[in-house]
Design a protein around this motif. Sequence first.
Motif, mmCIF file in Angstrom:
data_model
loop_
_atom_site.group_PDB
_atom_site.id
_atom_site.type_symbol
_atom_site.label_atom_id
_atom_site.label_comp_id
_atom_site.label_asym_id
_atom_site.label_seq_id
_atom_site.Cartn_x
_atom_site.Cartn_y
_atom_site.Cartn_z
ATOM 1 N N SER A 100 -41.189 18.824 4.668
ATOM 2 C CA SER A 100 -39.851 19.400 4.778
ATOM 3 C C SER A 100 -38.957 18.577 5.691
ATOM 4 C CB SER A 100 -39.950 20.839 5.298
ATOM 5 O OG SER A 100 -38.682 21.428 5.395
ATOM 6 N N SER A 101 -39.495 18.146 6.829
ATOM 7 C CA SER A 101 -38.694 17.367 7.782
ATOM 8 C C SER A 101 -38.372 15.975 7.249
ATOM 9 C CB SER A 101 -39.429 17.257 9.123
ATOM 10 O OG SER A 101 -40.603 16.476 8.992
ATOM 11 N N GLU A 102 -39.189 15.490 6.301
ATOM 12 C CA GLU A 102 -38.987 14.144 5.756
ATOM 13 C C GLU A 102 -38.278 14.153 4.399
ATOM 14 O OE1 GLU A 102 -43.203 12.375 7.621
ATOM 15 O OE2 GLU A 102 -43.054 12.947 5.517
ATOM 16 N N LYS A 103 -37.728 15.312 4.017
ATOM 17 C CA LYS A 103 -37.220 15.445 2.651
ATOM 18 C C LYS A 103 -36.099 14.463 2.305
ATOM 19 C CE LYS A 103 -34.125 19.328 3.726
ATOM 20 N NZ LYS A 103 -33.819 20.736 3.406
ATOM 21 N N ASP A 104 -35.328 14.035 3.290
ATOM 22 C CA ASP A 104 -34.261 13.072 3.012
ATOM 23 C C ASP A 104 -34.796 11.650 2.873
ATOM 24 O OD1 ASP A 104 -32.314 15.046 3.066
ATOM 25 O OD2 ASP A 104 -32.077 14.895 5.243
ATOM 26 N N PRO A 107 -38.684 10.740 2.242
ATOM 27 C CA PRO A 107 -40.114 11.081 2.213
ATOM 28 C C PRO A 107 -41.022 9.903 2.519
ATOM 29 C CG PRO A 107 -39.201 11.045 -0.004
ATOM 30 C CD PRO A 107 -38.041 10.936 0.931
ATOM 31 N N TYR A 108 -42.042 10.190 3.328
ATOM 32 C CA TYR A 108 -43.031 9.152 3.646
ATOM 33 C C TYR A 108 -44.183 9.203 2.643
ATOM 34 C CZ TYR A 108 -46.415 6.345 6.214
ATOM 35 O OH TYR A 108 -47.330 5.376 6.569
ATOM 36 N N ALA A 109 -44.603 10.413 2.295
ATOM 37 C CA ALA A 109 -45.744 10.586 1.378
ATOM 38 C C ALA A 109 -45.275 10.725 -0.068
ATOM 39 C CB ALA A 109 -46.563 11.797 1.779
ATOM 40 N N ASP A 110 -46.213 10.523 -0.974
ATOM 41 C CA ASP A 110 -45.941 10.623 -2.409
ATOM 42 C C ASP A 110 -46.568 11.865 -3.033
ATOM 43 O OD1 ASP A 110 -44.683 7.918 -2.657
ATOM 44 O OD2 ASP A 110 -46.680 7.258 -2.058
ATOM 45 N N VAL A 111 -47.714 12.279 -2.493
ATOM 46 C CA VAL A 111 -48.483 13.379 -3.090
ATOM 47 C C VAL A 111 -49.021 14.297 -2.009
ATOM 48 C CG1 VAL A 111 -50.561 13.985 -4.405
ATOM 49 C CG2 VAL A 111 -49.213 12.023 -5.092
ATOM 50 N N ASN A 150 -41.169 26.579 -1.087
ATOM 51 C CA ASN A 150 -40.198 25.488 -1.013
ATOM 52 C C ASN A 150 -40.391 24.543 -2.201
ATOM 53 O OD1 ASN A 150 -42.720 24.796 -0.098
ATOM 54 N ND2 ASN A 150 -42.051 24.069 1.887
ATOM 55 N N GLU A 151 -40.189 25.090 -3.376
ATOM 56 C CA GLU A 151 -40.416 24.336 -4.607
ATOM 57 C C GLU A 151 -39.523 23.101 -4.694
ATOM 58 O OE1 GLU A 151 -40.125 25.289 -9.376
ATOM 59 O OE2 GLU A 151 -40.842 26.851 -8.033
ATOM 60 N N ASP A 152 -38.375 23.138 -4.010
ATOM 61 C CA ASP A 152 -37.440 22.019 -4.079
ATOM 62 C C ASP A 152 -37.980 20.759 -3.417
ATOM 63 O OD1 ASP A 152 -37.195 23.567 -1.658
ATOM 64 O OD2 ASP A 152 -35.496 22.279 -1.124
ATOM 65 N N LEU A 153 -39.101 20.870 -2.700
ATOM 66 C CA LEU A 153 -39.700 19.707 -2.045
ATOM 67 C C LEU A 153 -40.584 18.898 -2.996
ATOM 68 C CD1 LEU A 153 -40.742 21.233 1.407
ATOM 69 C CD2 LEU A 153 -38.693 19.895 0.861
ATOM 70 N N PHE A 154 -40.783 19.410 -4.207
ATOM 71 C CA PHE A 154 -41.715 18.755 -5.132
ATOM 72 C C PHE A 154 -41.055 18.431 -6.470
ATOM 73 C CE2 PHE A 154 -44.198 21.116 -2.095
ATOM 74 C CZ PHE A 154 -45.197 20.219 -1.750
ATOM 75 N N GLU A 155 -41.544 17.350 -7.067
ATOM 76 C CA GLU A 155 -41.065 16.906 -8.375
ATOM 77 C C GLU A 155 -41.712 17.737 -9.481
ATOM 78 O OE1 GLU A 155 -38.910 14.598 -9.116
ATOM 79 O OE2 GLU A 155 -38.778 13.225 -7.415
ATOM 80 N N ILE A 166 -46.437 16.335 -6.643
ATOM 81 C CA ILE A 166 -45.743 15.090 -6.311
ATOM 82 C C ILE A 166 -44.515 15.428 -5.468
ATOM 83 C CG2 ILE A 166 -44.506 13.094 -7.241
ATOM 84 C CD1 ILE A 166 -46.231 13.353 -9.760
ATOM 85 N N ILE A 167 -44.374 14.761 -4.350
ATOM 86 C CA ILE A 167 -43.275 15.042 -3.425
ATOM 87 C C ILE A 167 -41.950 14.514 -3.981
ATOM 88 C CG2 ILE A 167 -42.404 14.556 -1.091
ATOM 89 C CD1 ILE A 167 -45.434 14.473 -0.268
ATOM 90 N N LYS A 168 -40.908 15.305 -3.800
ATOM 91 C CA LYS A 168 -39.572 14.968 -4.317
ATOM 92 C C LYS A 168 -39.123 13.599 -3.802
ATOM 93 C CE LYS A 168 -35.994 16.984 -6.537
ATOM 94 N NZ LYS A 168 -36.098 17.697 -7.815
ATOM 95 N N ASN A 169 -38.603 12.786 -4.731
ATOM 96 C CA ASN A 169 -38.103 11.440 -4.420
ATOM 97 C C ASN A 169 -39.178 10.528 -3.837
ATOM 98 O OD1 ASN A 169 -35.421 12.159 -5.218
ATOM 99 N ND2 ASN A 169 -35.117 13.135 -3.222
#
Length: 344
Positions: free
Chosen positions: A79-83, A85-89, A101-106, A264-267
């Motif tokens: 959540s803190s890295e959403k702008d 992202p460091y991780a992918d999965v 927080n579905e908006d955090l994931f692809e 999968i994390i968003k972006n």
Amino acid sequence: MKKIASVVVLSLVLVTLLAACGNGDSAKNKDSKKDNTLVVYSPNSENIVNTLIPMFEDETGIKVELVSAGTGELLKRISSEKDKPYADVMFGGLNKSKLTNEDLFEKYTSKNDKEMLAGHQNIDGVLTPYITDGSNILVNTDLIGDIKVESYEDLLNPKLKGKIAAADPASSSSAFAQLTNMLLAVGGDYNSQKGWDYVGKLIENLDGKVANGSGAVHKGVADGEFAVGLTYEDPSASYVRDGAPVKVVYPKEGSVYLDASLGIIKNAKHKENAEKFVDFMTSKEAQDVFGNDLTNRPLRKDAKLGDHMTPMKDIKTLEEDEDYVQKNKDKIVKEYTELFTKKQ
């Protein structure tokens, strides 16, 4: 002299150009190498990550950077890295009730989705279930004697008083899952008097003995401190596999199974590699390892199961209302705590 100087200058220019081209190729190779990576956040056990991630790397040539921590911590980090992202999965720790927080994931649906068991397929196009775990009773075969343990009702046998290992639902997620499983299995829902009356009688048969955590429950049964324990399938199956004097009992009233998922994390920077990771964890190769080599129940229809695991078709399963349970967790825990205090 002018001629010689011109040749020297030309040579220097050529060397510079070649060096630049070389550096360009080197940078390109570096970028290419960098792109062939994947950053994975995971709360999973060492057994899972140390087995499955090297398999993925060997299969794809993709290098994984693993960050291990608790589910809550990792979700806060995402959540803190959403702008940026460091991780992918996010590998594990996710299920429908926790995805607030579905908006955090692809959105991504694996090519293997149709191969997964009915009811355990992709959730709303975001989460991909890959293993599941259920509540059960673990019985020490050296201690149980002729006492029948086939159901929750059997745990009320006076001969078992003080011989049942259980953890506190207020501090243990598996104990809370066991509590809601009982309420649903015995009472039909989470508010019925019948279900709570059963829980009250069970508390009396615990005779005040409550383990500090879930690990102490299954270990206490395997080590011979308790005749039976209220635990979950993953550790129970591991004791069976390793030859401990135990057997796994799935209560006749029914067991609830809750899926572990990955997303999968968003972006994500390496989205294509992340998709390959999701596809791999739902592949037959990976699912066979979960069910045959490890003690995690796979969700693929054609996955192999070792002798230490009971086929799902032989287990009566119940479907939990995950949304209701998550929203009313504090209420359920409070009611249990008040009942436990009253019965002491």
